[in-house]
Design a protein around this motif. Structure first.
Motif, mmCIF file in Angstrom:
data_model
loop_
_atom_site.group_PDB
_atom_site.id
_atom_site.type_symbol
_atom_site.label_atom_id
_atom_site.label_comp_id
_atom_site.label_asym_id
_atom_site.label_seq_id
_atom_site.Cartn_x
_atom_site.Cartn_y
_atom_site.Cartn_z
ATOM 1 N N SER A 99 0.729 -1.252 0.214
ATOM 2 C CA SER A 99 0.131 -0.130 -0.206
ATOM 3 C C SER A 99 0.874 1.173 0.103
ATOM 4 O O SER A 99 0.635 2.247 -0.688
ATOM 5 C CB SER A 99 -1.056 0.138 1.240
ATOM 6 O OG SER A 99 -1.607 -1.029 1.119
ATOM 7 N N GLN A 100 1.937 1.084 0.750
ATOM 8 C CA GLN A 100 2.731 2.404 0.801
ATOM 9 C C GLN A 100 3.525 2.598 -0.376
ATOM 10 O O GLN A 100 3.816 3.915 -0.929
ATOM 11 C CB GLN A 100 3.884 2.139 1.841
ATOM 12 C CG GLN A 100 3.394 2.418 3.229
ATOM 13 C CD GLN A 100 4.400 2.544 4.362
ATOM 14 O OE1 GLN A 100 5.402 1.443 4.403
ATOM 15 N NE2 GLN A 100 4.361 3.196 5.610
ATOM 16 N N ASP A 102 2.361 1.560 -3.373
ATOM 17 C CA ASP A 102 1.350 2.227 -4.317
ATOM 18 C C ASP A 102 1.044 3.684 -4.273
ATOM 19 O O ASP A 102 1.119 4.477 -5.314
ATOM 20 C CB ASP A 102 0.040 1.363 -3.999
ATOM 21 C CG ASP A 102 -0.102 0.054 -4.486
ATOM 22 O OD1 ASP A 102 0.817 -0.510 -5.246
ATOM 23 O OD2 ASP A 102 -0.996 -0.426 -4.150
#
Length: 467
Positions: A99-100, A102
């Protein structure tokens, strides 16, 4: 002439008041409403032409400021979807790190990226994240411990020639660990990095010089270490005959100096992008052509050289105490940004917990306090931006490790592998890390293994609960 006429032209609140005041002055000068509206439209179309003076100067200044603010908001907007990037060891990587990454690949300045198999959640860019940006540098893309790095020294000694007790004594005498620690003044080392003119070129660097000079040659807390062990060299890749050698391996960074540089410039970057999406707040950047960007670049590289100087002094102390000169040395930084050619473009490649792995480049990938580390040779894989992992990578956070791992199990793990530990907390237990063999297996197209280092006596800072 009234505000409604001006609002219809598209002027915003404060500009409406300034436009109305200018219009009233032009009415007094005898101009018609149509003529004034034409003039206002001309100012709106090219405010810079009216900044030097005259009745429209204040309006022009406001319109220019509004335009700059709109441009800043637009330049800070994230892409709706991340740019594509390669992932190595996807099965080993927690969703939070993905997620980071992304978010990092949604930055308007991002151009390419990759995620290494040791990746885990960090601040801003994940640990194990590699990010290429155009004309910009991200302080938290480099990390708080600027220049964090590895060093291996191969000694002209048989591994069995140094007893465990003697190794313990040498590490206790010649290394220091922990926040704020330093050697006694009489034993403090000196290094050419402390004599660079660079320290005098920024107020911040001048302010931090005394701290850096005091802590030179020491190591921080967390996963920093200095250890004696056995280097098994199957071939002559290091210019040495195949065999087993006594070796020193260290992991250290830029101490409090680097941390303060990182935090100072992160705040400046965040102030430059007040409208940046909160999800990307820790990824605020500094344009390289700005005064702040150039100052950070200078300070970052100085911190990188300072971190390497810490290794120089640590290894020199231990080799001198043993009465030998190293036969070979390998080292690399893994928290830094580099100017690099990527697909025909000059970009800034951030490696936050990633090892540079250009074709033929030697590097070091450690395991844990009781697991082996490896000397590797880079394969220059362009999909990874010529990078590899910087270690095994955490599979368990510090708090989780301290709360769930039993001291007896960690001690049994150390004993089974014949490792003597000085300091070191449960939060740094081998069980808190991924298996280094699994990590290496997932990146066999990024590096070749050259040699294996097996730890024997390890010193680290004391943890929340020592092992």
């Amino acid at each position: 002439m009234n505000g409604k006429h001006i609002t219809k032209l598209g002027f915003e609140k404060r500009a409406v008041k300034l436009a109305l005041a200018a219009a009233e002055a032009r009415e007094e000068a005898g101009l018609s409403r149509a003529e004034i509206l034409d003039e206002l439209q001309a100012v709106q179309a090219n405010p810079q032409a009216y900044l030097t003076g005259g009745v429209y100067a204040d309006l022009a200044a406001e319109l220019t400021a509004q335009g700059a603010a709109r441009q800043a908001r637009k330049s800070a907007e994230l892409r709706p979807t991340p740019l594509p990037y390669r992932v190595w060891g996807d099965d080993l990587i927690e969703p939070g790190a993905r997620s980071q990454m992304d978010v990092a690949m949604q930055l308007p300045i991002s151009r390419a990226g990759a995620l290494m198999p040791d990746a885990h959640v960090g601040y801003g860019l994940p640990i194990g994240g590699v990010l290429a940006t155009e004309d910009a540098v991200i302080p938290y893309g480099v990390g708080v411990d600027i220049g964090c790095s590895m060093r291996l020294s191969v000694l002209p000694l048989n591994p069995e020639s140094l007893s465990t007790d003697e190794a313990r004594k040498l590490l206790l005498k010649h290394t220091r660990f922990g926040a704020g620690v330093s050697f006694e003044k009489a034993f403090r080392g000196d290094h050419e990095v402390l004599h660079e003119q660079t320290w005098r070129e920024q107020p911040l660097l001048r302010h931090l010089y005394d701290k850096a000079a005091e802590q030179i040659g020491t190591s921080g807390s967390g996963n920093h270490f200095v250890e004696f062990g056995t280097l098994t060299l199957p071939g002559d890749d290091l210019g040495l005959p195949a065999g087993e050698y006594l070796a020193i391996l260290s992991h250290s960074g830029s101490r409090g100096f680097g941390a303060q540089v990182a935090n100072h410039y992160t705040k400046l970057a965040q102030a430059l992008h007040p409208s940046l999406d909160p999800a990307a707040r820790k990824l605020a950047w500094l344009p390289l052509d700005s005064e702040e960007g150039q100052a950070y670049w200078q300070a970052m590289n100085l911190a990188g050289r300072y971190a390497l100087a810490n290794h120089d002094l640590i290894h020199a102390r231990l080799a001198r105490a043993l009465g030998v000169q190293p036969l070979a040395s390998v080292g690399n930084s893994h928290n830094l940004a580099w100017q690099q050619r990527v697909e025909g473009h000059d970009l800034i490649v951030h490696r936050k917990g990633a090892t540079p792995a250009e074709q033929g480049q030697l590097g070091l990938i450690p395991g844990s306090m009781a697991d082996p580390g490896f000397v590797v040779r880079g394969l220059g894989n362009p999909g990874a931006l010529a990078s590899a992992s910087h270690g095994a990578g955490r599979q368990m956070g510090r708090k989780a490790a301290a709360n769930t791992l039993a001291k007896r199990d960690v001690q049994a793990y150390l004993k089974e592998r014949g490792v003597t530990l000085i300091g070191g907390g449960i939060d740094e237990a081998p069980q808190a890390y991924k298996r280094i063999e699994d990590v290496l297996e997932r990146q066999d197209d990024l590096v070749d293994v050259v040699a294996r280092f097996t730890p024997r006596v390890v010193r680290m800072d004391t943890g929340s609960e020592d092992v």
